[in-house]
Design a protein around this motif. Structure first.
Motif, PDB file in Angstrom:
ATOM      1  N   THR A 175       0.837  -1.190   0.000  1.00  0.00           N
ATOM      2  CA  THR A 175       0.000   0.000   0.000  1.00  0.00           C
ATOM      3  C   THR A 175       0.877   1.247   0.000  1.00  0.00           C
ATOM      4  OG1 THR A 175      -0.114   0.026   2.421  1.00  0.00           O
ATOM      5  CG2 THR A 175      -1.879  -1.129   1.251  1.00  0.00           C
ATOM      6  N   ALA A 176       0.294   2.352  -0.359  1.00  0.00           N
ATOM      7  CA  ALA A 176       0.968   3.646  -0.253  1.00  0.00           C
ATOM      8  C   ALA A 176      -0.018   4.629   0.347  1.00  0.00           C
ATOM      9  CB  ALA A 176       1.451   4.131  -1.616  1.00  0.00           C
ATOM     10  N   ARG A 177       0.464   5.473   1.215  1.00  0.00           N
ATOM     11  CA  ARG A 177      -0.387   6.438   1.890  1.00  0.00           C
ATOM     12  C   ARG A 177      -0.852   7.526   0.923  1.00  0.00           C
ATOM     13  NH1 ARG A 177       4.176   7.101   6.537  1.00  0.00           N
ATOM     14  NH2 ARG A 177       3.632   5.297   7.816  1.00  0.00           N
ATOM     15  N   SER A 178      -1.815   8.270   1.349  1.00  0.00           N
ATOM     16  CA  SER A 178      -2.240   9.421   0.570  1.00  0.00           C
ATOM     17  C   SER A 178      -1.045  10.326   0.329  1.00  0.00           C
ATOM     18  CB  SER A 178      -3.312  10.208   1.321  1.00  0.00           C
ATOM     19  OG  SER A 178      -4.462   9.436   1.526  1.00  0.00           O
ATOM     20  N   GLY A 179      -0.849  10.716  -0.915  1.00  0.00           N
ATOM     21  CA  GLY A 179       0.252  11.609  -1.253  1.00  0.00           C
ATOM     22  C   GLY A 179       1.588  10.933  -1.385  1.00  0.00           C
ATOM     23  N   GLU A 180       1.654   9.661  -1.108  1.00  0.00           N
ATOM     24  CA  GLU A 180       2.902   8.903  -1.199  1.00  0.00           C
ATOM     25  C   GLU A 180       2.930   8.167  -2.532  1.00  0.00           C
ATOM     26  OE1 GLU A 180       5.177   6.341   2.140  1.00  0.00           O
ATOM     27  OE2 GLU A 180       3.328   5.411   1.447  1.00  0.00           O
ATOM     28  N   SER A 181       4.089   8.142  -3.190  1.00  0.00           N
ATOM     29  CA  SER A 181       4.183   7.429  -4.455  1.00  0.00           C
ATOM     30  C   SER A 181       4.247   5.931  -4.198  1.00  0.00           C
ATOM     31  CB  SER A 181       5.432   7.863  -5.217  1.00  0.00           C
ATOM     32  OG  SER A 181       6.592   7.373  -4.573  1.00  0.00           O
ATOM     33  N   ALA A 182       4.028   5.172  -5.266  1.00  0.00           N
ATOM     34  CA  ALA A 182       4.109   3.717  -5.149  1.00  0.00           C
ATOM     35  C   ALA A 182       5.507   3.292  -4.701  1.00  0.00           C
ATOM     36  CB  ALA A 182       3.767   3.082  -6.493  1.00  0.00           C
ATOM     37  N   VAL A 183       6.523   3.938  -5.238  1.00  0.00           N
ATOM     38  CA  VAL A 183       7.893   3.596  -4.863  1.00  0.00           C
ATOM     39  C   VAL A 183       8.125   3.896  -3.379  1.00  0.00           C
ATOM     40  CG1 VAL A 183      10.317   4.177  -5.211  1.00  0.00           C
ATOM     41  CG2 VAL A 183       8.798   3.934  -7.179  1.00  0.00           C
ATOM     42  N   GLU A 184       7.660   5.049  -2.937  1.00  0.00           N
ATOM     43  CA  GLU A 184       7.841   5.411  -1.532  1.00  0.00           C
ATOM     44  C   GLU A 184       7.140   4.414  -0.618  1.00  0.00           C
ATOM     45  OE1 GLU A 184       8.179  10.266  -2.129  1.00  0.00           O
ATOM     46  OE2 GLU A 184       6.230   9.330  -1.789  1.00  0.00           O
ATOM     47  N   GLY A 185       5.941   4.025  -0.999  1.00  0.00           N
ATOM     48  CA  GLY A 185       5.213   3.063  -0.190  1.00  0.00           C
ATOM     49  C   GLY A 185       5.886   1.715  -0.162  1.00  0.00           C
ATOM     50  N   PHE A 186       6.336   1.270  -1.323  1.00  0.00           N
ATOM     51  CA  PHE A 186       7.000  -0.036  -1.407  1.00  0.00           C
ATOM     52  C   PHE A 186       8.275  -0.040  -0.568  1.00  0.00           C
ATOM     53  CE2 PHE A 186       9.956  -3.065  -3.255  1.00  0.00           C
ATOM     54  CZ  PHE A 186       9.176  -4.206  -3.347  1.00  0.00           C
ATOM     55  N   CYS A 187       9.082   1.007  -0.696  1.00  0.00           N
ATOM     56  CA  CYS A 187      10.352   1.068   0.020  1.00  0.00           C
ATOM     57  C   CYS A 187      10.127   1.174   1.525  1.00  0.00           C
ATOM     58  CB  CYS A 187      11.186   2.237  -0.484  1.00  0.00           C
ATOM     59  SG  CYS A 187      11.681   2.090  -2.228  1.00  0.00           S
ATOM     60  N   ARG A 188       9.122   1.918   1.923  1.00  0.00           N
ATOM     61  CA  ARG A 188       8.822   2.036   3.346  1.00  0.00           C
ATOM     62  C   ARG A 188       8.451   0.695   3.942  1.00  0.00           C
ATOM     63  NH1 ARG A 188       3.935   2.506   5.322  1.00  0.00           N
ATOM     64  NH2 ARG A 188       3.069   3.326   3.377  1.00  0.00           N
ATOM     65  N   GLN A 189       7.707  -0.087   3.200  1.00  0.00           N
ATOM     66  CA  GLN A 189       7.217  -1.347   3.739  1.00  0.00           C
ATOM     67  C   GLN A 189       8.191  -2.502   3.570  1.00  0.00           C
ATOM     68  OE1 GLN A 189       3.618  -1.224   1.398  1.00  0.00           O
ATOM     69  NE2 GLN A 189       2.401  -0.756   3.186  1.00  0.00           N
ATOM     70  N   ASN A 190       9.076  -2.404   2.613  1.00  0.00           N
ATOM     71  CA  ASN A 190       9.935  -3.547   2.323  1.00  0.00           C
ATOM     72  C   ASN A 190      11.412  -3.293   2.572  1.00  0.00           C
ATOM     73  OD1 ASN A 190       8.039  -5.658   0.959  1.00  0.00           O
ATOM     74  ND2 ASN A 190       7.457  -3.668   0.141  1.00  0.00           N
ATOM     75  N   GLY A 191      11.747  -2.076   2.944  1.00  0.00           N
ATOM     76  CA  GLY A 191      13.139  -1.773   3.232  1.00  0.00           C
ATOM     77  C   GLY A 191      13.680  -0.733   2.277  1.00  0.00           C
ATOM     78  N   ASP A 192      14.229   0.321   2.838  1.00  0.00           N
ATOM     79  CA  ASP A 192      14.729   1.423   2.020  1.00  0.00           C
ATOM     80  C   ASP A 192      16.043   1.073   1.333  1.00  0.00           C
ATOM     81  OD1 ASP A 192      14.240   4.136   1.199  1.00  0.00           O
ATOM     82  OD2 ASP A 192      15.997   4.697   2.385  1.00  0.00           O
ATOM     83  N   ASP A 193      16.634  -0.064   1.703  1.00  0.00           N
ATOM     84  CA  ASP A 193      17.919  -0.433   1.120  1.00  0.00           C
ATOM     85  C   ASP A 193      17.773  -1.321  -0.111  1.00  0.00           C
ATOM     86  OD1 ASP A 193      16.835  -2.494   2.549  1.00  0.00           O
ATOM     87  OD2 ASP A 193      18.721  -3.151   3.451  1.00  0.00           O
ATOM     88  N   ARG A 194      16.571  -1.532  -0.561  1.00  0.00           N
ATOM     89  CA  ARG A 194      16.383  -2.358  -1.759  1.00  0.00           C
ATOM     90  C   ARG A 194      16.722  -1.552  -3.007  1.00  0.00           C
ATOM     91  NH1 ARG A 194      12.919  -6.943  -0.817  1.00  0.00           N
ATOM     92  NH2 ARG A 194      12.295  -6.890  -2.996  1.00  0.00           N
ATOM     93  N   PRO A 195      17.230  -2.230  -4.037  1.00  0.00           N
ATOM     94  CA  PRO A 195      17.539  -1.520  -5.283  1.00  0.00           C
ATOM     95  C   PRO A 195      16.332  -0.728  -5.775  1.00  0.00           C
ATOM     96  CG  PRO A 195      18.425  -3.735  -5.344  1.00  0.00           C
ATOM     97  CD  PRO A 195      17.572  -3.657  -4.100  1.00  0.00           C
ATOM     98  N   GLY A 196      16.590   0.508  -6.154  1.00  0.00           N
ATOM     99  CA  GLY A 196      15.512   1.369  -6.605  1.00  0.00           C
ATOM    100  C   GLY A 196      14.978   2.267  -5.515  1.00  0.00           C
ATOM    101  N   CYS A 197      15.352   1.970  -4.248  1.00  0.00           N
ATOM    102  CA  CYS A 197      14.896   2.789  -3.125  1.00  0.00           C
ATOM    103  C   CYS A 197      15.988   3.800  -2.759  1.00  0.00           C
ATOM    104  CB  CYS A 197      14.558   1.904  -1.929  1.00  0.00           C
ATOM    105  SG  CYS A 197      13.157   0.800  -2.227  1.00  0.00           S
ATOM    106  N   PRO A 198      15.593   4.902  -2.110  1.00  0.00           N
ATOM    107  CA  PRO A 198      16.553   5.970  -1.818  1.00  0.00           C
ATOM    108  C   PRO A 198      17.755   5.520  -1.000  1.00  0.00           C
ATOM    109  CG  PRO A 198      14.318   6.750  -1.518  1.00  0.00           C
ATOM    110  CD  PRO A 198      14.218   5.272  -1.746  1.00  0.00           C
ATOM    111  N   GLY A 199      17.573   4.551  -0.109  1.00  0.00           N
ATOM    112  CA  GLY A 199      18.679   4.142   0.749  1.00  0.00           C
ATOM    113  C   GLY A 199      19.570   3.072   0.164  1.00  0.00           C
ATOM    114  N   PHE A 200      19.298   2.652  -1.049  1.00  0.00           N
ATOM    115  CA  PHE A 200      20.086   1.567  -1.642  1.00  0.00           C
ATOM    116  C   PHE A 200      21.539   2.010  -1.807  1.00  0.00           C
ATOM    117  CE2 PHE A 200      21.757  -0.631  -5.489  1.00  0.00           C
ATOM    118  CZ  PHE A 200      21.806  -1.894  -4.938  1.00  0.00           C
ATOM    119  N   GLY A 201      22.458   1.211  -1.271  1.00  0.00           N
ATOM    120  CA  GLY A 201      23.876   1.503  -1.413  1.00  0.00           C
ATOM    121  C   GLY A 201      24.411   2.432  -0.356  1.00  0.00           C
TER     122      GLY A 201
END
Ligand code: FES
Length: 216
Positions: A175-201
């Motif tokens: 899910t993604a919150r109101s105003g949150e993008s799909a990527v932001e929602g996915f990364c928040r729920q599955n880990g910000d360190d996944r490839p494609g997420c802001p914290g990756f690397g």
């Protein structure tokens, strides 16, 4: 497994495949147009309504605001253009709606109006390409984005992230919150360190499980 893989998911691997499909899509986001992305990821709702503190406090965490990875669940064998589907996600009491517009775009949202929590309906005959409509106070949400188009809702519908597999089956993966993008929602729920997420690397701990690495 990506959404283009010809092998259909099995009961045991379908959930992982659906989540991986979204992950792969996010990783390749720089090469993907927004329109194409929305064919894979849909939004849904969650949001919250908030017409009263009681409503907000009781529903908020269940509609896109829940912390932690959400369940991956098959919701349909197929959704054809012009069709919609009511389902429950992420919890058994959380009303959600998936729809496919005539151009093939697949989208998913919470079906709980962010005004006073009435049920949101899909009206494909309204507007230029259909709209999400709340009959209680004439609230209208953009079917392509979930944002408020008319009426009293204070914010857009939370999104339900959907993945379509090669066999046409449709899976809810988060899910993604109101105003949150799909990527932001996915990364928040599955880990910000996944490839494609802001914290990756970045090497910073996220406190969320890196599920992909756990399986391999
Ligand atoms: Fe939906 Fe008021 S509850 S517009």
């Amino acid at each position: 497994m990506s959404v283009t893989d010809p092998q259909p998911p099995t009961a045991d691997t379908g959930a992982d495949a659906a989540r991986e499909a979204l992950h792969d899509r996010i990783s390749a986001d720089s090469l993907t147009t927004r329109r194409d992305y929305l064919r894979i990821v849909a939004t849904v709702s969650g949001g919250l309504a908030v017409g009263g503190v009681a409503v907000a406090s009781g529903i908020l965490h269940r509609h896109g605001d829940a912390e932690g990875a959400t369940e991956v669940r098959k919701i349909a064998d197929r959704i054809e253009p012009g069709e919609s589907l009511a389902f429950r996600y992420p919890g058994d009491e959380d009303r959600a709606i998936a729809l496919r517009m005539e151009d093939g775009t697949l989208a998913g949202y919470s079906a709980v109006c962010t005004h006073l929590a009435c049920a949101v309906l899909w009206r494909k005959d309204r507007g230029s390409e259909g709209e999400l409509y709340c009959p209680c106070h004439e609230g209208v949400f953009d079917a392509r984005t979930g944002e408020v188009a008319a009426g009293p809702p204070p914010r857009g519908l939370p999104k339900v992230l959907l993945v379509e597999q090669a066999d046409g089956s449709v899976w809810a993966v988060g899910t993604a919150r109101s105003g949150e993008s799909a990527v932001e929602g996915f990364c928040r729920q599955n880990g910000d360190d996944r490839p494609g997420c802001p914290g990756f690397g970045a090497g910073a701990p996220t406190g969320k499980p890196a599920r992909r690495s756990e399986r391999t």
